[in-house]
Write a protein that holds these residues in place. Structure first.
Motif: not given
Length: 250
Positions: A54-61
């Motif tokens: 899981l990547d938390m707070g990915t923004g625009g990826g």
């Protein structure tokens, strides 16, 4: 108060610039940050090889897509709704599922769903981390501390954001330990950051409004003009970032 034409033009240009994702491309060459003495990418590269991530707070990826392809199933969360569609488009080719979240205390995942969780500059709930991580799973986070760029607030005559004022490595470690984690590695740093024009500072503050709650260009024109004069005299306006990173295991 009379302001110079150049100053007003820089302010007007900054107000017209839009911000999306977690992309500060428009500040390239206008802001310089000292490099951290660690690499977030190096810290998380092994975590990204796990079966469930899981990547938390990915923004625009932006960051996560640069790490593809992935070995296992990867999920991402984003709490700023305009970024969600952008992240979905960027990450869909790599099989990443992006979820919009509004509440750190209520994540849309089952118990013990992940082998690893990564987090860069995103808020989190220790209780939820403990719930969704598998036993032995790892959590790696890089955070901006409560003293981050406090010189900006001082120059604008604004207090530090009270929500984050006490946020620092020692507090983060204590909270994780209290929720059953063991902290395996940790570091902190205070690198310098320099702004080379007032428009860059305005763009920065509009992109991350939590830095200086209560800031508005119109209300703070005198302070912005003073900062602009400092830039003209010294070549830059200097601030001190507050960063820390840690790795914890459930």
């Amino acid at each position: 108060m009379a302001y110079s034409k150049t100053f007003l033009e820089q302010v007007e240009t900054a107000m017209k610039q839009s911000f999306s994702g977690w992309n500060f491309e428009q500040l390239r060459g206008r802001v310089k940050e000292d490099e951290l003495d660690w690499s977030y990418r190096e810290w998380v590269k092994e975590s990204l090889k796990q079966r469930t991530v899981l990547d938390m707070g990915t923004g625009g990826g932006e960051f996560l897509s640069s790490c593809a392809p992935f070995r296992g199933k990867v999920y991402a969360t984003e709490g700023y709704e305009p970024n969600v569609e952008m992240a979905q488009k960027a990450l869909a080719p790599f099989g990443v599922s992006v979820r919009y979240i509004e509440d750190d205390d209520n994540l849309p995942f089952s118990d013990e769903a992940f082998d690893s969780i990564i987090n860069r500059h995103e808020s989190y709930s220790e209780q939820e981390l403990a719930r969704i991580l598998k036993p032995g799973g790892t959590f790696i986070t890089q955070q901006a501390g409560g003293d981050d760029c406090k010189e900006i607030n001082e120059a604008l005559s604004l207090p530090l954001n009270t929500e984050f004022a006490e946020w620092k490595l020692e507090v983060a470690v204590d909270r994780l330990v209290a929720h059953g984690f063991s902290v395996e590695a940790k570091r902190k740093a205070f690198p310098k950051q320099r702004f080379f024009d007032i428009g860059a500072l305005i763009y920065y503050l509009r992109a991350i409004p939590w830095q200086a709650p209560g800031f508005s260009v119109e209300r703070h024109l005198p302070q912005l003009d003073h900062i602009s004069q400092e830039i003209k005299k010294n070549g830059y306006f200097e601030t001190t970032q507050h960063r820390f990173i840690l790795k914890a295991r459930k």
